[in-house]
Write an enzyme that holds these catalytic residues in place. Structure first.
Site, PDB file in Angstrom:
ATOM      1  N   ASP A 242       0.457  -1.255   0.166  1.00 31.18           N
ATOM      2  CA  ASP A 242       0.131  -0.052  -0.535  1.00 31.18           C
ATOM      3  C   ASP A 242       0.856   1.884  -0.268  1.00 31.18           C
ATOM      4  OD1 ASP A 242      -1.217  -2.015   1.226  1.00 31.18           O
ATOM      5  OD2 ASP A 242      -1.652  -1.179   3.088  1.00 31.18           O
TER       6      ASP A 242
ATOM      7  N   GLU B 267     -10.066  -2.142   4.645  1.00 26.10           N
ATOM      8  CA  GLU B 267      -8.629  -1.934   4.965  1.00 26.10           C
ATOM      9  C   GLU B 267      -9.006  -0.431   4.550  1.00 26.10           C
ATOM     10  OE1 GLU B 267      -6.164  -5.552   5.306  1.00 26.10           O
ATOM     11  OE2 GLU B 267      -6.613  -4.960   3.290  1.00 26.10           O
TER      12      GLU B 267
HETATM   13  C1  FRU Z   1      -4.672  -3.463   2.946  1.00 20.58           C
HETATM   14  C2  FRU Z   1      -3.488  -4.201   4.380  1.00 20.58           C
HETATM   15  C3  FRU Z   1      -3.524  -3.062   5.437  1.00 20.58           C
HETATM   16  C4  FRU Z   1      -2.562  -3.261   6.110  1.00 20.58           C
HETATM   17  C5  FRU Z   1      -1.415  -3.357   5.385  1.00 20.58           C
HETATM   18  C6  FRU Z   1       0.038  -4.668   5.474  1.00 20.58           C
HETATM   19  O1  FRU Z   1      -3.827  -4.232   1.126  1.00 20.58           O
HETATM   20  O2  FRU Z   1      -3.367  -5.005   4.105  1.00 20.58           O
HETATM   21  O3  FRU Z   1      -4.639  -3.166   6.248  1.00 20.58           O
HETATM   22  O4  FRU Z   1      -2.390  -2.078   6.444  1.00 20.58           O
HETATM   23  O5  FRU Z   1      -1.916  -3.916   3.904  1.00 20.58           O
HETATM   24  O6  FRU Z   1       0.972  -4.415   4.633  1.00 20.58           O
END
Ligand code: FRU
Length: 488
Positions: free
Chosen positions: A47, A229
């Site tokens: 992300d 998320e």
């Molecule tokens: C989304 C996610 C978020 C989390 C991160 C962990 O892709 O699952 O919810 O903070 O990636 O790397």
């Protein structure tokens, strides 16, 4: 001796010819490293995080695991750009610690020094992120995730974690993460959107350290089959009017329109406490539960830059150009994953209701070389403007000398756009990568379909009808695509 030499030569010849699999002729770096999409120099990325703009520089942080090309203990990597097209990578910004891995979050420029972190007149930048505790996860505890902060007094280059972390304790919710914070002028406070399994919780704070719970939104709204998320809540001006609506982005995994992860949006109002769906949008949502930032398979966890808007009020966005369905298996090894092109997010009101639009930022439009249908090579910095008669079935095929091809186009009978990457090169690394075509609905009935294609070595981003329908997908040909043909 002679015999032995001949024998080994024959074996060598057989070994070279015997493998029917198409082997790339070029190095991974040359063939797959995007020409103008951000990738880390090495290792795993997911992300985008903590994007802010300060003194002429766009900052981008990202979920990063420097020691391998698969997901692992999360850090925040860091890159900056003057134009959101050319990126420079910097040393890691945040390292995991005894409280856990550093998961996704945001960063704000605290101009008024509400946090009190500012010193000697220096403006503090404050990052808000999730601490994810692996020991607790392994022990099957619920309170795995808490929210923490860190601040920077050197414009985002180095960070000091706050001694009072966490700033939000876990309220016995297993998935409780990805704080996205903005300053709300109306209620004169910081507002945080936080993902909590199947809903978004909102919190308020005067100083980024003390947070109070306001309300939540979700449960049975939009798509909620997978985990929610990376939310993002922000006001947006409706194009051509003075009307302001609030938009909420929610990434969901799985549950995307074409499988795996994707980002949905909601349109409503926020009064400083509650986010309430716009009445027309709520009806629209009941009739057609199909409100996605991007219908392609490879745009996830995207959020907007915290403190910069275009003159027309539009916001800037970037997403992770992959999908949890196969992100850890894609055939690049030195690095894994790229970001999308940076985009301008707008809101329009059509006869059928509110629609989000996203188009490549002007800086990208200006930097990229225009492509024509008879261009000799498709490698490089490319964009192509398309105009399609909406009554005709039209396809475009990108192909290479090995006969591999990627097709995309529009089908008037079904009123949908499609991308077919099933024959676009390597796809056996994951059975979820290219089992079928991807589809996206068309939202308008205008006679001519206008489109912009942004093409890099391993990605295509299609912006139809001024960004009302967008599709982003990645692909891995064994030789560069060097031809584009139109089929009618
Ligand atoms: C989304 C996610 C978020 C989390 C991160 C962990 O892709 O699952 O919810 O903070 O990636 O790397």
């Amino acid at each position: 001796m002679k015999k032995f030499f001949l024998f080994s030569l024959i074996i060598l010849v057989i070994a070279c010819q015997g493998n029917p699999e198409k082997k790339p002729q070029m190095s991974e770096e040359k063939l797959y490293r995007p020409a103008f999409h951000f990738t880390p120099k090495k290792s795993w990325m997911n992300d985008p995080n903590g994007m802010f703009y300060y003194k002429g520089t766009y900052h981008l942080y990202f979920q990063y695991y420097p020691d391998d090309n698969v997901w692992g203990p999360m850090h925040w990597g860091h890159a900056t750009s003057k134009d959101m097209v050319h990126w420079e990578e910097h040393p890691i910004a945040l390292y995991p610690d005894e409280m856990g891995y550093i998961f996704s979050g945001s960063a704000v420029v605290d101009h008024k020094n509400t946090s009190g972190f500012g010193q000697d007149g220096k403006t503090p930048i404050v990052a808000l992120f999730t601490h994810h505790n692996m020991e607790k996860e392994k022990a099957a505890q619920v309170d795995v995730e808490t929210q923490s902060i860190a601040y920077s007094l050197d414009e985002g280059m180095t960070w000091i974690k706050y001694a009072g972390n966490p700033v939000i304790e876990n309220p016995e919710i297993r998935d409780f993460r990805d704080p996205k914070v903005i300053w709300d002028d109306n209620s004169n406070q910081w507002i945080m959107a936080l993902a909590a399994h199947d809903n978004v919780r909102f919190y308020a704070s005067p100083n980024l350290k003390d947070w109070s719970y306001l309300s939540n939104f979700g449960f049975d709204k939009g798509h909620y089959g997978g985990v929610w998320e990376c939310p993002d809540l922000f006001p947006l001006k409706v194009a051509g009017s003075d009307e302001i609506k609030w938009v909420l982005f929610v990434s969901i995994n799985p549950g995307g329109p074409n499988g795996g992860s994707a980002t949905q949006y909601f349109v409503g109002d926020f009064d400083g406490t509650n986010f309430v769906l716009d009445q027309d949008f709520a009806k629209d949502l009941e009739n057609r539960n199909d409100f996605w930032v991007d219908f392609g398979r490879d745009n996830y966890a995207g959020v907007t830059w915290q403190n910069i808007q275009r003159d027309n009020g539009n916001r800037l966005f970037i997403g992770w150009m992959s999908n949890w369905d196969y992100a850890q298996e894609v055939p690049t090894h030195a690095w894994r994953s790229a970001m999308t092109i940076a985009r301008e997010i707008g809101l329009i009101k059509t006869t059928q209701g509110y629609r989000l639009t996203n188009i490549p930022v002007e800086e990208a439009q200006q930097t990229l070389e225009p492509l024509t249908l008879d261009s000799k090579t498709l490698l490089g910095n490319m964009k192509l403007e398309l105009a399609i008669d909406s009554m005709k079935k039209v396809g475009y095929v990108l192909s290479n000398d090995l006969g591999e091809k990627l097709e995309f186009g529009y089908d008037p009978a079904k009123q949908h756009f499609y991308i077919d990457r099933t024959k676009a090169g390597k796809n056996d690394f994951s059975e979820k990568f290219a089992p079928q075509h991807s589809y996206a609905p068309r939202f308008t009935e205008k006679k001519t379909i206008q489109g912009t294609m942004i093409l890099d070595k391993t990605s295509i981003e299609l912006f139809w009808d001024n960004g009302q329908t967008v599709m982003t997908e990645i692909f891995f040909p064994n030789a560069p695509f060097n031809q584009i043909t139109k089929i009618e």
